[in-house]
Motif scaffolding. Structure first.
Motif, PDB file in Angstrom:
ATOM      1  N   PRO A 144       2.197  10.056 -28.407  1.00  0.00           N
ATOM      2  CA  PRO A 144       0.931   9.114 -28.703  1.00  0.00           C
ATOM      3  C   PRO A 144      -0.215   9.297 -27.546  1.00  0.00           C
ATOM      4  N   ARG A 145      -0.054   9.689 -26.565  1.00  0.00           N
ATOM      5  CA  ARG A 145      -0.959  10.111 -25.769  1.00  0.00           C
ATOM      6  C   ARG A 145      -1.797  11.290 -26.085  1.00  0.00           C
ATOM      7  N   MET A 151      -8.109  11.406 -31.056  1.00  0.00           N
ATOM      8  CA  MET A 151      -8.712  10.269 -31.525  1.00  0.00           C
ATOM      9  C   MET A 151     -10.032   9.933 -30.529  1.00  0.00           C
ATOM     10  N   TYR A 152      -9.868  10.273 -29.079  1.00  0.00           N
ATOM     11  CA  TYR A 152     -11.090  10.125 -28.313  1.00  0.00           C
ATOM     12  C   TYR A 152     -12.044  11.313 -28.609  1.00  0.00           C
ATOM     13  N   CYS A 174     -12.265  15.808 -22.945  1.00  0.00           N
ATOM     14  CA  CYS A 174     -10.974  15.797 -23.704  1.00  0.00           C
ATOM     15  C   CYS A 174      -9.854  16.971 -23.206  1.00  0.00           C
ATOM     16  N   THR A 175     -10.463  18.110 -22.916  1.00  0.00           N
ATOM     17  CA  THR A 175      -9.406  18.765 -22.247  1.00  0.00           C
ATOM     18  C   THR A 175      -8.843  18.672 -20.988  1.00  0.00           C
ATOM     19  N   TRP A 293      -9.125  -1.591 -27.072  1.00  0.00           N
ATOM     20  CA  TRP A 293     -10.250  -2.344 -27.214  1.00  0.00           C
ATOM     21  C   TRP A 293     -11.031  -1.320 -28.131  1.00  0.00           C
ATOM     22  N   ASP A 294     -11.132   0.092 -27.838  1.00  0.00           N
ATOM     23  CA  ASP A 294     -12.017   1.142 -28.297  1.00  0.00           C
ATOM     24  C   ASP A 294     -11.609   1.258 -29.644  1.00  0.00           C
ATOM     25  N   PHE A 295     -10.343   0.995 -30.075  1.00  0.00           N
ATOM     26  CA  PHE A 295     -10.016   1.531 -31.488  1.00  0.00           C
ATOM     27  C   PHE A 295      -9.263   0.054 -31.972  1.00  0.00           C
ATOM     28  N   TYR A 296      -9.678  -1.104 -31.549  1.00  0.00           N
ATOM     29  CA  TYR A 296      -9.185  -2.587 -32.087  1.00  0.00           C
ATOM     30  C   TYR A 296      -9.097  -2.548 -33.639  1.00  0.00           C
TER      31      TYR A 296
END
Length: 311
Positions: A144-145, A151-152, A174-175, A293-296
């Motif tokens: 999931p990480r 996702m980010y 992201c890298t 919270w970013d993807f709430y």
């Protein structure tokens, strides 16, 4: 209604489900040309926020010209809780179990001076069952990480300035995030008692990539953002700033007390280093937990494609 074929017009499927779903498609259509895959799903979730959910048996839009019936759907914030709970549980278990069962070993250093706080390296890599619990939890949380990294990546490209330099910085951030995950895996799989040099290198890499990701992601989302913040994202940025400050201060103090311990071999100094080391690890978990919270309002959907390729 049996959707056993593809159709050239995605709105057709939504109209079969109802006018509100057709409106949801029209609201997400503007994202279709810029995003695909997960981003298409993210755009769909954003566009359909506040609308009734699709009825069972209808089809969601997940990418250009591809349609999937939803088999599994879960709130990402639930995944965020589980993801951070795994290393947090492993951390608490390893430290506490080592303190009560292997105290003399996990507080011993080359200086042979008094200490009270176990080091993380000794707690997670020297004894059973601690090392197995730590490795298992870190391995389970890595998938999931990596999903969160993707996702980010989409989230940043969607919300920050679309200039070449800024976009390249977002890609670099992201890298860093991906490299941090693999560095953590490496230092977990190679304990210091087996290969101290490799363990030290992987831990240094973990700190470097962690600092790189935390600082670059906060800068991009704070100063290069072009979209307005909702209430959840605003809350996330507040926590990001506090956790970033605590993380950077803890790293600085940990490095100082580690140097002081190796130079002067004072009693208790290694324990002070260990406490700041705990703070570094826990604040790192906390920063990644701000994805809650970013993807709430984001849902992760799993579906199966059906239809014939010749249609």
């Amino acid at each position: 209604m049996n959707f056993n074929y593809r159709h050239s017009n995605p709105a057709f499927f939504y109209r079969q489900a109802g006018d509100q779903n057709a409106e949801a498609w029209r609201r997400s259509k503007r994202h279709r040309d810029d995003f695909s895959g997960f981003a298409g799903d993210y755009a769909y979730q954003e566009a359909t926020e506040g609308l009734p959910e699709l009825k069972k048996g209808t089809v969601q839009y997940l990418g250009s010209q591809d349609f999937y019936p939803t088999l599994f759907r879960v709130k990402f914030r639930q995944i965020a809780v589980i993801t951070v709970s795994l290393p947090f549980f492993a951390f608490l278990f390893c430290i506490s179990y080592s303190f009560f069962n292997h105290y003399d070993w996990v507080t011993k250093t080359h200086c042979n001076v008094w200490n009270i706080a176990p080091s993380i390296s000794a707690s997670i890599g020297h004894f059973t069952p601690q090392k197995y619990v730590w490795k298992l939890c870190i391995a389970l949380h890595s998938a999931p990480r990596l999903l969160l990294c993707q996702m980010y990546h989409t989230y940043m490209f969607k919300n920050i300035i679309r200039e070449k330099t800024v976009q390249q910085m977002a890609l670099l951030s992201c890298t860093f995030n991906v490299a941090e995950v693999f560095s953590l895996l490496l230092l977990s799989l190679v304990p210091s008692i087996e290969d101290f040099s490799l363990h030290k290198l992987s831990f240094s890499s973990f700190l470097f990539f962690s600092v790189g990701y935390i600082s670059s992601s906060y800068y991009l989302l704070r100063t290069c953002r072009v979209t307005s913040l909702n209430s959840w994202e605003r809350k996330s940025m507040i926590y990001k700033k506090r956790i970033l400050t605590a993380n950077f201060l803890a790293i600085g103090f940990a490095m100082y007390f580690y140097w002081r311990h190796n130079t002067y071999c004072e009693p208790g100094i290694y324990s002070v280093f260990s406490l700041f080391e705990y703070t570094v690890v826990l604040s790192n978990m906390g920063y990644h937990f701000t994805s809650f919270w970013d993807f709430y309002n984001v849902y992760i959907s799993l579906g199966t494609e059906f239809g014939c390729n010749s249609c």
